[in-house]
Design a protein around this motif. Structure first.
Motif, PDB file in Angstrom:
ATOM      1  N   LEU A 120       3.846  46.906  -4.022  1.00  7.96           N
ATOM      2  CA  LEU A 120       4.398  45.552  -4.052  1.00  7.96           C
ATOM      3  C   LEU A 120       4.864  45.186  -5.464  1.00  7.96           C
ATOM      4  CD1 LEU A 120       1.865  43.664  -1.750  1.00  7.96           C
ATOM      5  CD2 LEU A 120       3.972  44.869  -1.139  1.00  7.96           C
ATOM      6  N   ILE A 121       4.093  45.602  -6.461  1.00 10.37           N
ATOM      7  CA  ILE A 121       4.495  45.371  -7.852  1.00 10.37           C
ATOM      8  C   ILE A 121       5.807  46.085  -8.151  1.00 10.37           C
ATOM      9  CG2 ILE A 121       3.867  45.827 -10.255  1.00 10.37           C
ATOM     10  CD1 ILE A 121       0.927  45.431  -9.406  1.00 10.37           C
ATOM     11  N   GLN A 122       5.939  47.297  -7.664  1.00 13.19           N
ATOM     12  CA  GLN A 122       7.175  48.053  -7.864  1.00 13.19           C
ATOM     13  C   GLN A 122       8.351  47.385  -7.154  1.00 13.19           C
ATOM     14  OE1 GLN A 122       5.983  51.872  -6.374  1.00 13.19           O
ATOM     15  NE2 GLN A 122       4.924  52.461  -8.259  1.00 13.19           N
ATOM     16  N   LEU A 123       8.130  46.905  -5.948  1.00  9.59           N
ATOM     17  CA  LEU A 123       9.192  46.228  -5.203  1.00  9.59           C
ATOM     18  C   LEU A 123       9.659  44.986  -5.948  1.00  9.59           C
ATOM     19  CD1 LEU A 123      10.848  45.998  -2.555  1.00  9.59           C
ATOM     20  CD2 LEU A 123       8.966  44.609  -1.640  1.00  9.59           C
ATOM     21  N   GLU A 168      18.182  42.129   3.510  1.00  6.59           N
ATOM     22  CA  GLU A 168      17.488  40.887   3.851  1.00  6.59           C
ATOM     23  C   GLU A 168      15.990  41.131   4.062  1.00  6.59           C
ATOM     24  OE1 GLU A 168      19.274  38.780   7.030  1.00  6.59           O
ATOM     25  OE2 GLU A 168      21.204  38.528   6.031  1.00  6.59           O
ATOM     26  N   ASN A 169      15.649  42.263   4.715  1.00  6.42           N
ATOM     27  CA  ASN A 169      14.226  42.607   4.874  1.00  6.42           C
ATOM     28  C   ASN A 169      13.555  42.740   3.509  1.00  6.42           C
ATOM     29  OD1 ASN A 169      14.531  42.726   7.651  1.00  6.42           O
ATOM     30  ND2 ASN A 169      14.851  44.947   7.681  1.00  6.42           N
ATOM     31  N   GLY A 170      14.252  43.394   2.592  1.00 10.28           N
ATOM     32  CA  GLY A 170      13.694  43.618   1.273  1.00 10.28           C
ATOM     33  C   GLY A 170      13.476  42.332   0.506  1.00 10.28           C
ATOM     34  N   ARG A 171      14.459  41.413   0.618  1.00  9.33           N
ATOM     35  CA  ARG A 171      14.316  40.146  -0.088  1.00  9.33           C
ATOM     36  C   ARG A 171      13.160  39.319   0.476  1.00  9.33           C
ATOM     37  NH1 ARG A 171      19.991  40.886  -0.240  1.00  9.33           N
ATOM     38  NH2 ARG A 171      20.305  39.795   1.727  1.00  9.33           N
ATOM     39  N   LEU A 172      12.987  39.350   1.798  1.00 17.17           N
ATOM     40  CA  LEU A 172      11.848  38.656   2.393  1.00 17.17           C
ATOM     41  C   LEU A 172      10.532  39.299   1.961  1.00 17.17           C
ATOM     42  CD1 LEU A 172      10.712  36.524   4.338  1.00 17.17           C
ATOM     43  CD2 LEU A 172      10.974  38.198   6.190  1.00 17.17           C
ATOM     44  N   ALA A 173      10.533  40.639   1.912  1.00 15.00           N
ATOM     45  CA  ALA A 173       9.328  41.361   1.485  1.00 15.00           C
ATOM     46  C   ALA A 173       8.959  41.012   0.047  1.00 15.00           C
ATOM     47  CB  ALA A 173       9.548  42.868   1.630  1.00 15.00           C
ATOM     48  N   VAL A 174       9.966  40.833  -0.807  1.00 23.02           N
ATOM     49  CA  VAL A 174       9.701  40.464  -2.199  1.00 23.02           C
ATOM     50  C   VAL A 174       9.014  39.100  -2.278  1.00 23.02           C
ATOM     51  CG1 VAL A 174      10.793  39.810  -4.383  1.00 23.02           C
ATOM     52  CG2 VAL A 174      11.529  41.876  -3.184  1.00 23.02           C
ATOM     53  N   GLU A 175       9.483  38.131  -1.476  1.00 20.81           N
ATOM     54  CA  GLU A 175       8.870  36.796  -1.471  1.00 20.81           C
ATOM     55  C   GLU A 175       7.392  36.885  -1.114  1.00 20.81           C
ATOM     56  OE1 GLU A 175      10.944  34.061   0.989  1.00 20.81           O
ATOM     57  OE2 GLU A 175      12.903  34.484   0.111  1.00 20.81           O
ATOM     58  N   ALA A 215       5.539  39.592  -1.234  1.00 22.18           N
ATOM     59  CA  ALA A 215       4.850  40.428  -2.219  1.00 22.18           C
ATOM     60  C   ALA A 215       4.396  39.592  -3.418  1.00 22.18           C
ATOM     61  CB  ALA A 215       5.766  41.565  -2.683  1.00 22.18           C
ATOM     62  N   ARG A 216       5.249  38.663  -3.845  1.00 18.91           N
ATOM     63  CA  ARG A 216       4.882  37.799  -4.974  1.00 18.91           C
ATOM     64  C   ARG A 216       3.646  36.961  -4.627  1.00 18.91           C
ATOM     65  NH1 ARG A 216      10.872  37.059  -6.086  1.00 18.91           N
ATOM     66  NH2 ARG A 216      11.226  38.165  -8.054  1.00 18.91           N
ATOM     67  N   ARG A 217       3.599  36.454  -3.406  1.00 18.81           N
ATOM     68  CA  ARG A 217       2.437  35.662  -2.993  1.00 18.81           C
ATOM     69  C   ARG A 217       1.171  36.524  -2.972  1.00 18.81           C
ATOM     70  NH1 ARG A 217       5.853  33.937   1.511  1.00 18.81           N
ATOM     71  NH2 ARG A 217       7.053  32.094   0.894  1.00 18.81           N
ATOM     72  N   VAL A 218       1.311  37.739  -2.455  1.00 17.94           N
ATOM     73  CA  VAL A 218       0.151  38.632  -2.388  1.00 17.94           C
ATOM     74  C   VAL A 218      -0.354  38.975  -3.788  1.00 17.94           C
ATOM     75  CG1 VAL A 218      -0.643  40.939  -1.730  1.00 17.94           C
ATOM     76  CG2 VAL A 218       0.775  39.607  -0.142  1.00 17.94           C
ATOM     77  N   ILE A 219       0.563  39.263  -4.707  1.00 15.38           N
ATOM     78  CA  ILE A 219       0.162  39.600  -6.080  1.00 15.38           C
ATOM     79  C   ILE A 219      -0.490  38.396  -6.754  1.00 15.38           C
ATOM     80  CG2 ILE A 219       0.995  40.295  -8.351  1.00 15.38           C
ATOM     81  CD1 ILE A 219       0.907  42.519  -6.227  1.00 15.38           C
ATOM     82  N   ASP A 220       0.069  37.204  -6.519  1.00 15.99           N
ATOM     83  CA  ASP A 220      -0.552  35.993  -7.079  1.00 15.99           C
ATOM     84  C   ASP A 220      -1.957  35.808  -6.535  1.00 15.99           C
ATOM     85  OD1 ASP A 220       1.665  35.402  -8.586  1.00 15.99           O
ATOM     86  OD2 ASP A 220       2.495  33.948  -7.156  1.00 15.99           O
TER      87      ASP A 220
END
Length: 296
Positions: A7-10, A60-67, A69-74
């Protein structure tokens, strides 16, 4: 489930715009980062990138995954912070105070009674102290007033009275007592980090210009050399002695006196019982609030 490092890499790819730049910032080879993203796609069972010759970009899948992923990392960072804070709180007694004087002996006594605990203290305003007590930042706080709440336990344990310290040549140096109003409008030397006493001075002496000194040593040197008034308290004189070559005059206003209250959550009372018993015994604290300066 995705791994946190994936997720950090993404997120890095989204932030740096290209796979090569993200790999550089992550100190990875581009093929290694590419393989990691392929494994992430396999785990999620969706494509995250639009792949073209010599170009790859998030779909679009990737951009949603990034959103997400940021929440998970936080949340992962919050987990680490909270667990570390909890562990630290089990090994540390945090004290918040409205003024410096109550801490001088209180920290030493607490350290002696709890030899296996680290002691940390700081000065804050009353609202910050109450909020910190509520959220567990502090095990107990010191305020110049009591707080009525069924969830809190409090009792008075210390008193402090402030005085004017004047050079002998000052026009008011012969007075037996003074009010704040008598000095209001003059320039006065003031030590920084005096807690709620600064608010008292601002309220009672609105016309006074305070020359604030940050360092105790600098302040003491200026007091000795200056013709300006300053403040001193019975507690500072107890531990440091009366200021040399200065006249100490009581202040008649009730605002010049403070009663300090020990306040903790009732759930902490058992843990703090040895300290509470010690403070309530009064064996190490002056009890004569009306004593002459320097006699406490």
């Amino acid at each position: 489930m995705p791994e946190l490092y994936q997720l950090i890499q993404l997120i890095a790819i989204a932030e740096w715009g290209t796979m090569s730049k993200a790999a550089e910032e992550l100190h990875l080879s581009q093929p290694a980062l590419s393989r990691s993203m392929q494994k992430l796609e396999e785990t999620l069972q969706v494509s995250l990138f639009d792949r073209q010759k010599n170009k790859i970009s998030l779909n679009e899948n990737g951009r949603l995954a990034v959103e997400h992923a940021r929440r998970v990392i936080d949340q992962a960072h919050d987990l680490v912070d909270q667990v570390r804070a909890f562990d630290r709180s089990r090994r540390t007694i945090f004290i918040g105070s409205c003024a410096p004087a109550p801490l001088w002996e209180l920290v030493s006594i607490t350290s002696r009674l709890y030899p296996d605990m680290a002691i940390s203290s700081e000065m804050k305003d009353a609202d910050t102290l109450m909020a910190g007590l509520a959220d567990g930042t502090y095990q107990f706080i010191i305020l110049p007033r009591t707080v009525e709440s069924p969830d809190l336990y409090s009792f008075p344990f210390e008193k402090e009275r402030i005085y004017f310290s004047l050079p002998p040549a000052h026009p008011l140096a012969s007075m037996k007592e003074l009010s704040f109003r008598d000095i209001d409008g003059e320039s006065i030397l003031l030590l920084a980090q005096i807690g709620f006493w600064k608010d008292v001075c601002d309220k009672m002496m609105p016309l006074t210009h305070a020359l604030v000194q940050n360092e105790q040593a600098d302040f003491a040197e200026l007091v000795q050399a200056s013709a300006l008034p300053s403040f001193v308290s019975d507690l500072t004189m107890k531990w440091s002695g009366r200021p040399e070559n200065r006249v100490v005059i009581p202040i008649t206003d009730p605002e010049a006196s403070a009663v300090y209250y020990f306040i903790c959550r009732r759930e902490e009372r058992k843990k703090l019982a040895p300290l509470i018993r010690h403070l309530q015994s009064g064996q190490d604290w002056p009890t004569d609030f009306g004593a002459e300066p320097g006699s406490a």
